[in-house]
Design a protein around this motif. Structure first.
Motif, short mmCIF file in Angstrom:
data_model
loop_
_atom_site.label_atom_id
_atom_site.label_comp_id
_atom_site.label_asym_id
_atom_site.label_seq_id
_atom_site.Cartn_x
_atom_site.Cartn_y
_atom_site.Cartn_z
N LEU A 90 44.34 39.96 34.58
CA LEU A 90 44.60 41.16 35.38
C LEU A 90 44.21 40.97 36.83
N PHE A 91 43.15 40.22 37.08
CA PHE A 91 42.77 39.92 38.46
C PHE A 91 43.91 39.19 39.16
N VAL A 92 44.45 38.16 38.52
CA VAL A 92 45.54 37.39 39.13
C VAL A 92 46.77 38.25 39.33
N LEU A 93 47.17 38.99 38.30
CA LEU A 93 48.37 39.83 38.42
C LEU A 93 48.22 40.93 39.47
N LEU A 94 47.07 41.56 39.51
CA LEU A 94 46.87 42.62 40.50
C LEU A 94 46.70 42.06 41.92
N TYR A 95 46.17 40.87 42.04
CA TYR A 95 46.09 40.23 43.36
C TYR A 95 47.50 39.94 43.88
N ILE A 96 48.35 39.42 43.00
CA ILE A 96 49.74 39.18 43.38
C ILE A 96 50.43 40.50 43.74
N VAL A 107 46.89 49.25 43.59
CA VAL A 107 46.19 48.26 42.78
C VAL A 107 44.94 48.86 42.16
N GLY A 108 44.22 49.65 42.91
CA GLY A 108 43.00 50.27 42.39
C GLY A 108 43.26 51.16 41.19
N TYR A 109 44.21 52.06 41.34
CA TYR A 109 44.49 52.97 40.23
C TYR A 109 45.24 52.30 39.09
N LEU A 110 46.05 51.31 39.41
CA LEU A 110 46.72 50.56 38.36
C LEU A 110 45.70 49.80 37.53
#
Length: 169
Positions: A90-96, A107-110
């Motif tokens: 999730l860190f990688v996907l949300l960073y992208i 990104v925060g709420y997702l």
């Protein structure tokens, strides 16, 4: 869930103390928090915390040491490893997502929504009961996960509506 709660209390206190805007920092804080969660879950694994119920999966460990705080002496799967892998993915996907999307807060709420849904589901596999499970099927982590999921879903809808209105103009 307590460490997440305490993290956000300190965060909100510092934001109020220095008169900062949470909107400006939310996405960065969430990504930093996720990265720290990876390290925390690996530490929880080595510290003997967050274990799954007994399993027949091909990946397992057995704690037969008398000093271990695990109540099982048969094959169990360490749930902390699943949490660490999910946190990394999730860190990688949300960073992208953050690099691609320039919308603040998304990104925060997702993250809050995805993490709370996963926490709710995976906590059914946790062997460690708490006081709430004696009254109902859900434990305290699952109750907090529902609250966080509903709150973040509400804010994601609000952001989605604002983007739709902005694109129509």
């Amino acid at each position: 869930m307590w460490w997440i709660f305490l993290f956000f209390i300190v965060l909100l206190w510092k934001i109020k103390k220095y008169h900062l805007s949470i909107e400006k920092y939310l996405d960065c804080i969430v990504l930093s928090f996720f990265f720290a969660a990876i390290i925390w879950y690996i530490g929880a694994f080595f510290g003997g915390q967050i274990y799954w119920k007994p399993t027949t999966l091909p990946i397992w460990i057995v704690y037969n040491n008398s000093n271990a705080n695990v109540p099982f002496y048969w094959d169990i799967f360490p749930l902390a490893i699943i949490y660490a892998i999910i946190s990394f993915a999730l860190f990688v996907l949300l960073y992208i997502q953050r690099v691609i999307s320039k919308t603040d807060w998304t990104v925060g709420y997702l993250w809050m929504f995805i993490f709370s849904v996963l926490l709710f589901g995976l906590e059914f596999l946790n062997w460690d009961p708490d006081i709430f499970q004696s009254f109902m099927v859900l434990n305290l982590n699952q109750i907090w996960a529902i609250i966080i999921a509903l709150t973040s879903f509400r804010w994601l809808r609000k952001i989605g509506r604002a983007k739709t209105l902005a694109s129509l103009r």
